[in-house]
Design a protein around this motif. Structure first.
Motif, short mmCIF file in Angstrom:
data_model
loop_
_atom_site.label_atom_id
_atom_site.label_comp_id
_atom_site.label_asym_id
_atom_site.label_seq_id
_atom_site.Cartn_x
_atom_site.Cartn_y
_atom_site.Cartn_z
N VAL A 55 -17.44 24.73 50.53
CA VAL A 55 -16.45 23.69 50.77
C VAL A 55 -15.67 24.03 52.05
CG1 VAL A 55 -14.40 22.55 49.84
CG2 VAL A 55 -16.26 23.21 48.32
N ARG A 56 -15.56 23.05 52.94
CA ARG A 56 -14.86 23.27 54.21
C ARG A 56 -13.38 23.55 54.02
NH1 ARG A 56 -13.77 20.70 58.47
NH2 ARG A 56 -13.36 18.70 57.55
N LYS A 57 -12.70 22.75 53.19
CA LYS A 57 -11.26 22.92 52.98
C LYS A 57 -11.00 22.91 51.47
CE LYS A 57 -8.56 21.51 56.25
NZ LYS A 57 -7.60 20.70 56.95
N PRO A 58 -11.10 24.06 50.83
CA PRO A 58 -11.00 24.11 49.37
C PRO A 58 -9.64 23.70 48.81
CG PRO A 58 -11.15 26.32 50.31
CD PRO A 58 -11.36 25.35 51.43
N ASP A 59 -8.62 23.62 49.65
CA ASP A 59 -7.31 23.21 49.15
C ASP A 59 -7.08 21.70 49.28
OD1 ASP A 59 -7.32 23.41 51.92
OD2 ASP A 59 -5.23 24.02 52.04
N SER A 60 -8.12 20.96 49.67
CA SER A 60 -8.00 19.50 49.83
C SER A 60 -8.15 18.77 48.50
CB SER A 60 -9.06 18.98 50.80
OG SER A 60 -8.80 19.44 52.10
N LEU A 61 -7.67 17.54 48.49
CA LEU A 61 -7.79 16.65 47.33
C LEU A 61 -8.86 15.61 47.65
CD1 LEU A 61 -6.74 15.48 44.63
CD2 LEU A 61 -5.02 14.24 45.99
N TYR A 62 -9.81 15.41 46.76
CA TYR A 62 -10.90 14.47 46.97
C TYR A 62 -10.81 13.37 45.91
CZ TYR A 62 -12.45 18.33 49.80
OH TYR A 62 -12.51 19.32 50.73
N VAL A 63 -10.54 12.16 46.37
CA VAL A 63 -10.39 11.02 45.48
C VAL A 63 -11.22 9.86 46.04
CG1 VAL A 63 -8.77 9.35 44.46
CG2 VAL A 63 -8.07 11.72 44.81
N GLU A 64 -11.95 9.18 45.17
CA GLU A 64 -12.67 7.96 45.55
C GLU A 64 -12.13 6.82 44.74
OE1 GLU A 64 -16.91 7.88 45.34
OE2 GLU A 64 -17.11 9.52 46.77
N ALA A 65 -12.09 5.64 45.36
CA ALA A 65 -11.64 4.44 44.67
C ALA A 65 -12.29 3.23 45.32
CB ALA A 65 -10.12 4.32 44.73
N ARG A 66 -12.35 2.14 44.59
CA ARG A 66 -12.88 0.88 45.12
C ARG A 66 -11.82 -0.18 45.03
NH1 ARG A 66 -19.18 0.33 43.70
NH2 ARG A 66 -19.68 2.53 43.94
N LYS A 67 -11.81 -1.06 46.00
CA LYS A 67 -10.86 -2.17 45.99
C LYS A 67 -11.33 -3.21 44.98
CE LYS A 67 -7.18 -3.92 47.96
NZ LYS A 67 -5.90 -3.29 48.05
N ALA A 68 -10.43 -3.57 44.08
CA ALA A 68 -10.77 -4.53 43.02
C ALA A 68 -10.95 -5.94 43.60
CB ALA A 68 -9.68 -4.54 41.98
#
Length: 68
Positions: A55-68
């Protein structure tokens, strides 16, 4: 973070960012790992992981979402 060159005005955690996304019309909100995505072939782009799969930046937050 300012000393290291990463000047942030806001920071989110795994609870506040999904809440904000939901309030602004997103759905299918998922907190994921750096090497996980619903985008096909995501890891082949090496956006959040290195070629050796670390992992390049292990302290990052990874969130995915879709626009409804």
């Amino acid at each position: 973070f300012r000393v290291s060159g990463e000047a942030h005005r806001w920071m989110y955690d795994r609870y506040s960012l999904p809440l904000l996304l939901e309030r602004t019309g997103f759905d299918r909100i998922e907190v994921l790992a750096a090497d996980s995505s619903n985008v096909l072939g995501f890891n082949s782009y090496f956006l959040d992981i290195n070629p050796d799969r670390t992992v390049r930046k292990p302290d990052s937050l990874y969130v995915e979402a879709r626009k409804a």
